[in-house]
Design an enzyme around this catalytic site. Structure first.
Site, PDB file in Angstrom:
ATOM      1  N   ASN A 137      16.340 -10.097  30.513  1.00 33.74           N
ATOM      2  CA  ASN A 137      17.725  -9.669  30.368  1.00 33.74           C
ATOM      3  C   ASN A 137      17.840  -8.529  29.357  1.00 33.74           C
ATOM      4  OD1 ASN A 137      20.715 -10.028  30.648  1.00 33.74           O
ATOM      5  ND2 ASN A 137      20.484 -10.440  28.459  1.00 33.74           N
ATOM      6  N   ASP A 203      20.642  -4.967  26.504  1.00 38.40           N
ATOM      7  CA  ASP A 203      20.495  -5.441  27.885  1.00 38.40           C
ATOM      8  C   ASP A 203      19.840  -4.367  28.763  1.00 38.40           C
ATOM      9  OD1 ASP A 203      22.370  -7.365  26.771  1.00 38.40           O
ATOM     10  OD2 ASP A 203      22.746  -7.966  28.854  1.00 38.40           O
ATOM     11  N   ASP A 233      14.188 -16.387  31.017  1.00 41.73           N
ATOM     12  CA  ASP A 233      15.219 -16.575  30.001  1.00 41.73           C
ATOM     13  C   ASP A 233      16.569 -16.046  30.509  1.00 41.73           C
ATOM     14  OD1 ASP A 233      15.959 -17.193  27.229  1.00 41.73           O
ATOM     15  OD2 ASP A 233      16.212 -15.033  26.995  1.00 41.73           O
ATOM     16  N   GLU A 269      16.325 -20.376  33.343  1.00 44.58           N
ATOM     17  CA  GLU A 269      17.276 -20.980  32.410  1.00 44.58           C
ATOM     18  C   GLU A 269      18.690 -20.520  32.766  1.00 44.58           C
ATOM     19  OE1 GLU A 269      18.618 -20.826  27.702  1.00 44.58           O
ATOM     20  OE2 GLU A 269      17.885 -19.077  28.752  1.00 44.58           O
TER      21      GLU A 269
END
Ligand code: CA
Length: 526
Positions: A137, A203, A233, A269
């Site tokens: 990310n 990001d 993640d 996740e």
């Protein structure tokens, strides 16, 4: 082989119950069991989550490292784990390393690429799969991609328009002259950049084909080194608030990984509700962590607290199996109780409540899929409040090994360290170990489809079955505060094959009657 397995389990049970826990003999016998089973079923059954920093230090600097993990592989194997998830190992300015500076290297605090290769070789010998954390990310603000983009944008005069021909990295992130939600100011220039978590974590622009090619190449590098897969993640933050975007990116990621290595495993996740998790399974990803069951407010803990019945704990699993498999028939659930972002479970229960700590561990370990256990949970470690406290040094003994995160509070553990628990056959450690070994011995526990026997179940005691291939087991969990006698004559039962009990009160099976003490669990084979 089957006969041998039953015998070993019965022997293991009787040894445990007799109170004379002969560690050496049992561990050798159990090792044979878990190895046999590993060949039969999916290689991902029970996974140990390791925060290397706090796990085991091999060179005396107080920081856990790869060689420390290698030293402790026999411990992990002996517990019965089939896989290890290593939290981020790449160079990073933070102790937790969720902001990566270089996706191709090992953080010097943890060791070298050669240490990592050595770890993979040792894990291959022991049939342990290594899953590494892949943080896509965002990068660290110190990543060269970001540093080059920043230097370029800072070099521009006000009237100049940035050009990707001059610096391709300005398209690796989201830069804007407008301040938007989740954006931070870029140094001394008129630009802002997207950094949803923290200004140190910009990001990535996951729409950029060049970024995707970087990701493909990173996955190829680690898969070629022998990792079995990746823990992804923050997948709901790839495209914040845009489920379709997240599904599409996960689909690309999964397909790209499996094109490099057919059995590359992905677990994502997505800290969110069941509906959004189900939606993400449409991407074809293997696993997503089962957040509805984990944490202090999840179904496992609610069951142990008796806020919901133990029959509901099973019914909710059945409903979830139906829901997720309707989105991805090949999904592998990824149940867990706690992780590095959550307060540790021993602290959920006041006073002397080791029966509750144990039974909640079992409620996690009896679930289908690839069950994750966060290091230290198997010895009932404590840790709550700030994140650093949740990542305390593994309590191998009273002698200090790892120092733990710098800003960690000092606090007392509730239960003794491992070396003491190993000697106590009724310790949390030996309970977890038996639960994992039962899970390995009966593939239907990890891979089976769940069905409840409604006429024999109620909120205090549940009878359900799990079937995988030609194996069916019945599982009985008694959360009553007293001994329970159950007439199982309506079921076709071969024998009592495994027990998990929190006290010396024995589970008995005679004339199709099961006598099961409070907080006892029995496994019977059809
Ligand atoms: Ca070290």
């Amino acid at each position: 082989m089957m006969k041998k397995r039953f015998l070993s389990i019965v022997l293991l049970i009787s040894l445990c119950l007799s109170g004379c826990f002969q560690t050496k003999n049992i561990s050798q016998m159990e090792k044979i069991n878990s190895k046999q089973m590993a060949n039969i079923t999916s290689p991902f059954t029970t996974t140990y989550e390791v925060f290397l920093y706090s796990f085991y230090d091999s060179d005396g600097d107080g920081i856990g490292d790869i060689n420390g993990l290698i030293e402790k592989l026999p411990y992990i194997e002996d517990l019965g784990f089939t896989s290890v998830w290593m939290m981020p190992i790449h160079p990073s300015p933070t102790y937790h390393k969720y902001d990566v500076k270089d996706y191709y290297e090992i953080d010097p605090q943890y060791g070298t690429i050669d240490d990592f290769k050595n770890l993979i070789a040792k894990c291959n010998e022991d049939n342990i799969n290594v899953i590494i954390d892949l943080v896509l990310n965002h990068t660290s603000i110190e990543h060269p991609w970001f540093q080059e983009a920043k230097a370029y944008l800072e070099s521009l005069e006000d009237w100049q328009t940035p050009s990707v021909d001059e610096c391709k990295y300005i398209d690796y992130y989201h830069f804007s002259k407008q301040l938007q939600t989740g954006y931070a100011r870029l140094g001394n220039c008129p630009y802002f950049y997207e950094a949803r978590f923290w200004e140190g974590m910009p990001d990535l622009n996951l729409d950029n084909p060049s970024v995707k090619e970087e990701i493909r190449s990173i996955m190829e590098y680690w898969l070629n080194l022998g990792v079995a897969g990746f823990r992804l993640d923050a997948v709901t933050s790839y495209y914040t608030g845009n489920s379709e975007g997240n599904v599409a990116f996960l689909r690309w990621l999964t397909e790209t990984g499996k094109a490099i290595k057919e059995d590359c495993y992905f677990v994502g996740e997505a800290w969110t509700n069941q509906n959004e998790i189900a939606k993400l399974y449409e991407s074809g990803i293997d696993s997503l962590f089962d957040f509805p069951f984990g944490n202090v407010d999840g179904i496992i803990h609610e069951t142990t607290l008796k806020n919901i019945g133990v029959d509901a704990y099973v019914e909710k699993q059945i409903a979830e199996e139906d829901y997720y498999s309707s989105k991805n028939p090949n999904y592998i659930n990824a149940p867990f109780y706690t992780n590095h972002d959550m307060a540790r479970s021993a602290g959920y229960y006041a006073g002397d409540s080791d029966a509750k700590v144990k039974i909640s561990g079992a409620l996690n370990l009896l679930m289908s899929g690839n069950v994750f256990i966060y290091y230290g949970e198997e010895i009932g470690m404590k840790g709550a409040g700030k994140d650093e406290n949740k990542r305390a040094p593994m309590q191998w003994s009273n002698e200090e090994n790892c120092l733990g995160p710098k800003d960690m509070d000092s606090f007392e553990m509730k239960y003794p360290p491992l070396d003491e628990q190993e000697k106590d056959s009724y310790s949390i450690y030996n309970y977890y170990k038996q639960a994992i070994h039962l899970r390995n011995a009966f593939p239907s526990i990890a891979h089976g489809k769940t069905n409840i026997i409604k006429e024999l179940s109620n909120q205090d005691c549940v009878v359900y079955q799990k079937t995988y291939g030609d194996e069916t087991v019945y599982i009985i969990i008694n959360l009553k505060d007293e001994i329970n006698s159950i007439d199982l004559s309506s079921l076709e039962i071969k024998e009592l094959s495994g027990v998990l009990q929190t006290t010396e009160d024995k589970i008995e099976w005679k004339n199709k009657q099961l006598s099961i003490p409070s907080y006892g669990i029995a496994i019977l084979e059809k």
